[in-house]
Design a protein around this motif. Structure first.
Motif, short mmCIF file in Angstrom:
data_model
loop_
_atom_site.label_atom_id
_atom_site.label_comp_id
_atom_site.label_asym_id
_atom_site.label_seq_id
_atom_site.Cartn_x
_atom_site.Cartn_y
_atom_site.Cartn_z
N GLY A 10 -8.71 -3.73 0.62
CA GLY A 10 -7.88 -4.84 0.15
C GLY A 10 -7.14 -5.53 1.28
N ALA A 11 -6.11 -6.22 0.94
CA ALA A 11 -5.33 -6.96 1.92
C ALA A 11 -4.56 -6.01 2.79
N LYS A 12 -4.49 -6.30 4.06
CA LYS A 12 -3.80 -5.42 5.00
C LYS A 12 -2.36 -5.88 5.15
N ASN A 13 -1.56 -5.49 4.19
CA ASN A 13 -0.15 -5.88 4.19
C ASN A 13 0.72 -4.69 4.48
N GLY A 37 -6.91 5.83 5.94
CA GLY A 37 -8.20 5.43 5.39
C GLY A 37 -8.08 4.32 4.37
N LEU A 38 -7.02 4.33 3.57
CA LEU A 38 -6.83 3.31 2.54
C LEU A 38 -6.43 1.96 3.12
N MET A 39 -5.96 1.93 4.35
CA MET A 39 -5.55 0.66 4.94
C MET A 39 -6.71 -0.31 5.10
N ARG A 40 -7.93 0.21 5.01
CA ARG A 40 -9.10 -0.67 5.11
C ARG A 40 -9.39 -1.39 3.80
N LEU A 80 0.83 -1.20 0.00
CA LEU A 80 0.00 0.00 0.00
C LEU A 80 0.87 1.25 0.00
N SER A 81 1.99 1.21 0.71
CA SER A 81 2.86 2.39 0.79
C SER A 81 3.46 2.74 -0.57
N SER A 82 3.84 1.74 -1.37
CA SER A 82 4.40 2.03 -2.69
C SER A 82 3.34 2.59 -3.62
N TYR A 83 2.12 2.06 -3.52
CA TYR A 83 1.02 2.60 -4.34
C TYR A 83 0.73 4.05 -3.96
N PHE A 84 0.66 4.33 -2.66
CA PHE A 84 0.32 5.67 -2.20
C PHE A 84 1.41 6.67 -2.57
N ALA A 85 2.66 6.27 -2.37
CA ALA A 85 3.76 7.17 -2.71
C ALA A 85 3.79 7.47 -4.21
N ALA A 86 3.59 6.44 -5.04
CA ALA A 86 3.57 6.65 -6.49
C ALA A 86 2.42 7.55 -6.89
N ARG A 87 1.31 7.40 -6.22
CA ARG A 87 0.14 8.23 -6.55
C ARG A 87 0.40 9.68 -6.17
N MET A 88 1.00 9.92 -5.02
CA MET A 88 1.26 11.29 -4.58
C MET A 88 2.30 11.97 -5.49
#
Length: 631
Positions: A628-631, A623-626, A455-463
């Motif tokens: 999909g999979a919580k990895n 909020g996004l941690m909810r 999730l962190s890589s997705y969020f960072a790429a999005r920002m």
């Protein structure tokens, strides 16, 4: 998910391009026993009192049983199909088998994979194709499979090898002719429905799954296209691969391709066994078609309670269903249980498989970030620079230039301009950002459930990907508006005004992202954002100079207040004067609006905006941690 290097070398040497998917990476025996799944339901009823039509509402919570003791297995080299009418529980069971239901406390029974329960490492060997093709509409077929290969294949493969694997999948699924066509969507013309479905299957085939689950792969397709897809799936199952799918109403030609059938009716099993033996079983319990018909249609009629003589009264349907369930328990339940108990499960794993289990991710964080950033820039440039957004921004910029044309001698008018620009670039980015995560929720859930990325890589790429696209339009807006409205023509003033607006845009966007991620409903998020933004603007220092004490604190959490202060400082100084009357010059600092906002604590305003910039994005991430999979 290692793919045989010898086979890959054959691919590079021009050998059979399909050989890399001839065998599954590891045979997987799927077994499910007495699966019962319940969901909580809420019923609202209105009660009346006496002769009055008015009454109260009572809310009653209950449990609904979706699956009622389902047992069966799916073996390597077989294509197992779940049949049943809508609402029979097919998709629910398939989702459970794919490990994609988190509410395990409502699930009883056992589901095992080679004798072991579901694990996070196991999901990387399971391909799951949803009924709706969740694909990015502006990417081409080639780009879609290429980016999937980069994210889902292990980092032991080079980019060139992953590209060749994506090419092999396209050739195997007959997608080379449309490789440069965009996926498309409801409002964007792209490839055909059958081609989209094959792209979805190809995404899962890239990992060479041991278990391939498909939900309604032929839904909405013509019989010829459906036949091609099922034929492809049948060929894939021959490579020691376990294929399980739900299907609603297959043709007779497709029916005879099914190795094993599980027929469901209202969550109950009414048949489980070989497809070739289904008609004989129902004939043995007194149900045979009176005319020649598609066996699948006949089975679905039975599951709906329509008996072979065509009787369809509601009470007769219920009795027919009960009779089928009773017949299953009498004739099939014991043999199925005996078959499952004697099923040979290959539980031994070699050291390489154990080592694979310890690897939580196929690719590193930096690889995920770079691929997601590249994909995001290609997909979102069509949204960020849409004709609607560009027309809106340029129209407002020109309108501001016309209305405030040559207003350099009227500071009170310039303050109104600055506050309007501040408000516009508060509302516009926030409401654009609100749609971001609710619209991507299903895609994010799908990809995270497959273990594609953190999730962190997705969020960072999005920002990071949003930065150039979100800031280009404000730069164009200021470049048009600034020189038309007579603001100070010095580089320092221009760049300070521009920097303030850009910072305001980023903070406002963060607020929109946070609200969207927390609420995940566009309508509710829009209402919430509207209230918050109106409160921030009303306390931003322009409309009211004397705020009530009990509500005045809002301005200290309003980014409009701090950005307006910086815009004021960018154009005026404390001791600067203007012609307030024909005979008198007054200090800018004595104007009611300037006095309320003030020229002091400028560094604090900058710090507060940066704190909000970070804080809102942290809230969005939580909020996004909810999802999909919580990895």
């Amino acid at each position: 998910m290692e793919i045989d290097r010898v086979q890959m070398s054959e691919e590079r040497d021009g050998g059979a391009r399909h050989s890399i998917f001839r065998k599954a990476q590891r045979p997987l025996f799927l077994k499910f026993e007495n699966v019962v799944y319940k969901v909580k339901t809420t019923t609202t009823t209105t009660t009346t009192t006496g002769h009055s039509s008015r009454g109260g509402k009572s809310v009653k919570q209950s449990e609904k049983v979706i699956l009622k003791g389902i047992s069966g297995s799916a073996l390597p080299g077989e294509m197992t199909v779940m049949l049943g009418p809508s609402g029979s529980g097919k998709t629910t069971l398939l989702t459970l088998l794919g490990g994609r239901v988190s509410t395990t406390h409502r699930l009883t029974g056992s589901i095992t994979y080679n004798g072991s329960p579901f694990s996070s490492s196991l999901k990387r060997g399971i391909g799951f194709v949803t009924q709706d093709d969740l694909l990015y509409p502006h990417l081409t077929v080639d780009e879609t499979l290429y980016y999937t290969a980069l994210l889902r294949l292990p980092k032991t493969h080079t980019r060139e090898e992953k590209a060749k694997l994506a090419e092999a999948v396209m050739e195997q699924l007959g997608l080379t002719a449309c490789r440069n066509g965009i996926i498309g969507g409801p409002l964007l013309r792209g490839i055909s429905g059958g081609e989209r479905k094959r792209v979805s299957i190809g995404q899962e085939m890239l990992i060479n799954p041991s278990l391939l689950l498909l939900d309604e792969p032929t839904s909405g397709l013509d019989s010829t296209t459906a036949g091609r897809i099922v034929s492809t799936l049948w060929e894939l199952s021959r490579g020691s691969r376990t294929v399980v799918m739900t299907i609603h109403q297959p043709s007779s030609r497709l029916f005879y391709m099914f190795d094993k059938i599980l027929l469901l009716s209202e969550g109950n099993p009414v048949y489980y066994g070989k497809g070739s033996e289904a008609m004989g079983y129902f004939a043995s319990i007194g149900h045979s078609p009176t005319v020649a018909m598609n066996p699948a249609d006949f089975l679905l009629d039975l599951a709906n309670g329509v008996s072979s003589d065509g009787v369809s009264a509601e009470e007769d349907r219920a009795s027919t269903k009960e009779a089928l369930v009773s017949a299953y328990k009498l004739h099939l339940e014991a043999p199925v249980a005996e078959e499952l108990s004697g099923l040979c499960i290959q539980c031994k794993q070699d050291e390489s498989e154990k080592a694979t289990k310890t690897k939580k991710w196929c690719t590193s964080w930096s690889q995920q970030f770079s691929v997601l950033l590249e994909r995001d820039l290609k997909e979102r440039k069509h949204e960020a620079f849409s004709s609607t957004s560009m027309l809106q921004v340029f129209a407002i910029a020109i309108l501001c230039g016309i209305l405030w044309f040559r207003s350099s001698r009227k500071p009170e008018d310039q303050l109104g301009l600055l506050f309007f620009v501040n408000g516009f670039w508060g509302f516009f980015p926030a409401f654009e950002a609100i749609y971001t995560f609710p619209q991507e929720r299903t895609m994010l859930s799908k990809e995270r459930s497959s273990g594609m990325y953190r999730l962190s890589s997705y969020f960072a790429a999005r920002m990071v990907g949003d930065l150039p696209m979100e800031l280009i339009l404000p730069v164009a807006f200021v470049s048009i508006m600034y020189w038309m409205t007579g603001l100070k023509r010095r580089a320092a003033n221009f760049f300070m005004t521009l920097a303030t607006i850009l910072l305001n845009v980023l903070v406002s966007q963060g607020l929109g992202l946070a609200i969207g991620a927390l609420v995940m409903d566009v309508k509710s998020a829009g209402m919430m954002a509207s209230v918050i933004m109106q409160a921030f603007m009303l306390t931003g220092g322009f409309y009211m100079q004397h705020l009530p004490a009990f509500i005045g604190w809002i301005k200290y959490v309003s980014f409009n207040y701090y950005s307006f202060k910086l815009q004021l400082v960018s154009q005026f100084s404390r001791d600067e004067t203007y012609q307030c009357t024909p005979t008198t010059r007054c200090r800018i600092a004595d104007m009611p609006t300037a006095k309320m906002v003030g020229f002091d604590h400028v560094p604090l305003a900058v710090v507060m905006l940066f704190i909000m910039l970070v804080f809102y994005r942290l809230v969005a991430y939580v909020g996004l941690m909810r999802v999909g999979a919580k990895n």
